[in-house]
Design a protein around this motif. Sequence first.
Motif, mmCIF file in Angstrom:
data_model
loop_
_atom_site.group_PDB
_atom_site.id
_atom_site.type_symbol
_atom_site.label_atom_id
_atom_site.label_comp_id
_atom_site.label_asym_id
_atom_site.label_seq_id
_atom_site.Cartn_x
_atom_site.Cartn_y
_atom_site.Cartn_z
ATOM 1 N N MET A 98 48.558 28.775 47.902
ATOM 2 C CA MET A 98 49.193 27.546 47.457
ATOM 3 C C MET A 98 48.596 27.090 46.139
ATOM 4 O O MET A 98 47.402 27.236 45.908
ATOM 5 C CB MET A 98 48.973 26.448 48.496
ATOM 6 C CG MET A 98 49.986 26.405 49.605
ATOM 7 S SD MET A 98 49.503 25.157 50.779
ATOM 8 C CE MET A 98 50.628 23.898 50.370
ATOM 9 N N ALA A 99 49.400 26.492 45.298
ATOM 10 C CA ALA A 99 48.922 25.969 44.022
ATOM 11 C C ALA A 99 47.922 24.850 44.257
ATOM 12 O O ALA A 99 48.108 23.990 45.102
ATOM 13 C CB ALA A 99 50.100 25.457 43.205
ATOM 14 N N GLY A 100 46.841 24.878 43.495
ATOM 15 C CA GLY A 100 45.852 23.814 43.568
ATOM 16 C C GLY A 100 44.859 23.928 44.695
ATOM 17 O O GLY A 100 44.092 23.010 44.930
ATOM 18 N N ASP A 101 44.871 25.033 45.419
ATOM 19 C CA ASP A 101 43.961 25.168 46.555
ATOM 20 C C ASP A 101 42.795 26.105 46.306
ATOM 21 O O ASP A 101 41.972 26.310 47.184
ATOM 22 C CB ASP A 101 44.727 25.658 47.789
ATOM 23 C CG ASP A 101 45.596 24.565 48.383
ATOM 24 O OD1 ASP A 101 45.340 23.381 48.101
ATOM 25 O OD2 ASP A 101 46.532 24.906 49.121
ATOM 26 N N GLN A 108 48.729 28.369 36.770
ATOM 27 C CA GLN A 108 48.613 27.891 35.390
ATOM 28 C C GLN A 108 48.206 29.063 34.497
ATOM 29 O O GLN A 108 47.674 30.055 34.966
ATOM 30 C CB GLN A 108 47.607 26.745 35.286
ATOM 31 C CG GLN A 108 46.156 27.145 35.493
ATOM 32 C CD GLN A 108 45.223 25.954 35.450
ATOM 33 O OE1 GLN A 108 45.197 25.238 34.456
ATOM 34 N NE2 GLN A 108 44.476 25.758 36.518
ATOM 35 N N THR A 109 48.458 28.922 33.213
ATOM 36 C CA THR A 109 48.118 30.006 32.295
ATOM 37 C C THR A 109 46.620 30.030 32.025
ATOM 38 O O THR A 109 45.919 29.032 32.220
ATOM 39 C CB THR A 109 48.855 29.857 30.951
ATOM 40 O OG1 THR A 109 48.415 28.656 30.322
ATOM 41 C CG2 THR A 109 50.359 29.866 31.138
ATOM 42 N N VAL A 110 46.168 31.182 31.569
ATOM 43 C CA VAL A 110 44.758 31.339 31.201
ATOM 44 C C VAL A 110 44.389 30.309 30.152
ATOM 45 O O VAL A 110 43.351 29.638 30.262
ATOM 46 C CB VAL A 110 44.480 32.781 30.692
ATOM 47 C CG1 VAL A 110 43.110 32.884 30.053
ATOM 48 C CG2 VAL A 110 44.634 33.785 31.825
ATOM 49 N N THR A 119 49.197 34.130 33.876
ATOM 50 C CA THR A 119 48.710 33.111 34.804
ATOM 51 C C THR A 119 47.377 33.608 35.345
ATOM 52 O O THR A 119 47.060 34.807 35.253
ATOM 53 C CB THR A 119 49.676 32.887 35.981
ATOM 54 O OG1 THR A 119 49.754 34.095 36.751
ATOM 55 C CG2 THR A 119 51.053 32.453 35.499
ATOM 56 N N LEU A 120 46.599 32.698 35.889
ATOM 57 C CA LEU A 120 45.331 33.120 36.504
ATOM 58 C C LEU A 120 45.598 34.128 37.613
ATOM 59 O O LEU A 120 44.899 35.128 37.739
ATOM 60 C CB LEU A 120 44.578 31.902 37.049
ATOM 61 C CG LEU A 120 44.081 30.895 36.022
ATOM 62 C CD1 LEU A 120 43.443 29.696 36.727
ATOM 63 C CD2 LEU A 120 43.101 31.528 35.058
ATOM 64 N N ARG A 121 46.639 33.869 38.399
ATOM 65 C CA ARG A 121 46.990 34.780 39.506
ATOM 66 C C ARG A 121 47.307 36.182 38.986
ATOM 67 O O ARG A 121 46.819 37.173 39.506
ATOM 68 C CB ARG A 121 48.172 34.209 40.284
ATOM 69 C CG ARG A 121 48.524 34.957 41.544
ATOM 70 C CD ARG A 121 49.721 34.343 42.269
ATOM 71 N NE ARG A 121 49.687 32.895 42.413
ATOM 72 C CZ ARG A 121 49.025 32.232 43.359
ATOM 73 N NH1 ARG A 121 48.305 32.897 44.235
ATOM 74 N NH2 ARG A 121 49.086 30.920 43.424
ATOM 75 N N ALA A 122 48.123 36.273 37.934
ATOM 76 C CA ALA A 122 48.488 37.578 37.365
ATOM 77 C C ALA A 122 47.271 38.291 36.786
ATOM 78 O O ALA A 122 47.225 39.517 36.747
ATOM 79 C CB ALA A 122 49.558 37.399 36.287
ATOM 80 N N ALA A 123 46.264 37.510 36.361
ATOM 81 C CA ALA A 123 45.042 38.092 35.807
ATOM 82 C C ALA A 123 44.071 38.537 36.893
ATOM 83 O O ALA A 123 43.006 39.064 36.599
ATOM 84 C CB ALA A 123 44.369 37.072 34.890
ATOM 85 N N GLY A 124 44.431 38.321 38.162
ATOM 86 C CA GLY A 124 43.582 38.766 39.259
ATOM 87 C C GLY A 124 42.645 37.713 39.804
ATOM 88 O O GLY A 124 41.795 38.004 40.643
ATOM 89 N N LEU A 177 40.586 38.287 30.395
ATOM 90 C CA LEU A 177 41.845 37.648 30.739
ATOM 91 C C LEU A 177 42.645 37.368 29.467
ATOM 92 O O LEU A 177 42.098 36.935 28.463
ATOM 93 C CB LEU A 177 41.593 36.351 31.508
ATOM 94 C CG LEU A 177 40.686 36.463 32.742
ATOM 95 C CD1 LEU A 177 40.641 35.137 33.479
ATOM 96 C CD2 LEU A 177 41.130 37.570 33.676
ATOM 97 N N GLN A 178 43.932 37.605 29.542
ATOM 98 C CA GLN A 178 44.805 37.504 28.375
ATOM 99 C C GLN A 178 45.588 36.200 28.378
ATOM 100 O O GLN A 178 46.098 35.772 29.418
ATOM 101 C CB GLN A 178 45.784 38.681 28.357
ATOM 102 C CG GLN A 178 45.122 40.037 28.343
ATOM 103 C CD GLN A 178 44.244 40.248 27.126
ATOM 104 O OE1 GLN A 178 44.650 39.978 26.000
ATOM 105 N NE2 GLN A 178 43.028 40.721 27.348
#
Length: 115
Positions: A1-4, A32-34, A84-89, A79-80
């Motif tokens: 979940m977002a924000g958790d 959110q983005t890096v 998003t932070l999620r896409a960056a692992g 991180l690029q």
Amino acid sequence: MAGDAVVTVRLVRSFQHRNFKPVVFHQVDLDQTVQDFIQLVRDDITTRAGLPPPFKKHSYGTYTNELVMSLDDDEKLILQNGQTLRAAGVTNETEVAFFKKEDYGLYKANPKSAW
């Protein structure tokens, strides 16, 4: 979940002297983005109580998922922007290093520690 998510950010002041300070961020939105997270961290550390002034005033700007600071695979570990932070692992309880890219480049060229 977002924000958790809980993300620990290691503020790296000096690679050579291994000078860093961990700062914990709660309720992080992994979607959110890096660059948005970088700005959030920059804004937070300038006013965070208990953080020594040298850490507040350092010009950070780059993240990596590699805490030991492997000097290989920069393309995979740093991180690029645009991700998003999620896409960056980044996941819940991830630790990331936050540092000045120029300092990292100097350390990578001559990876010697000073004590």
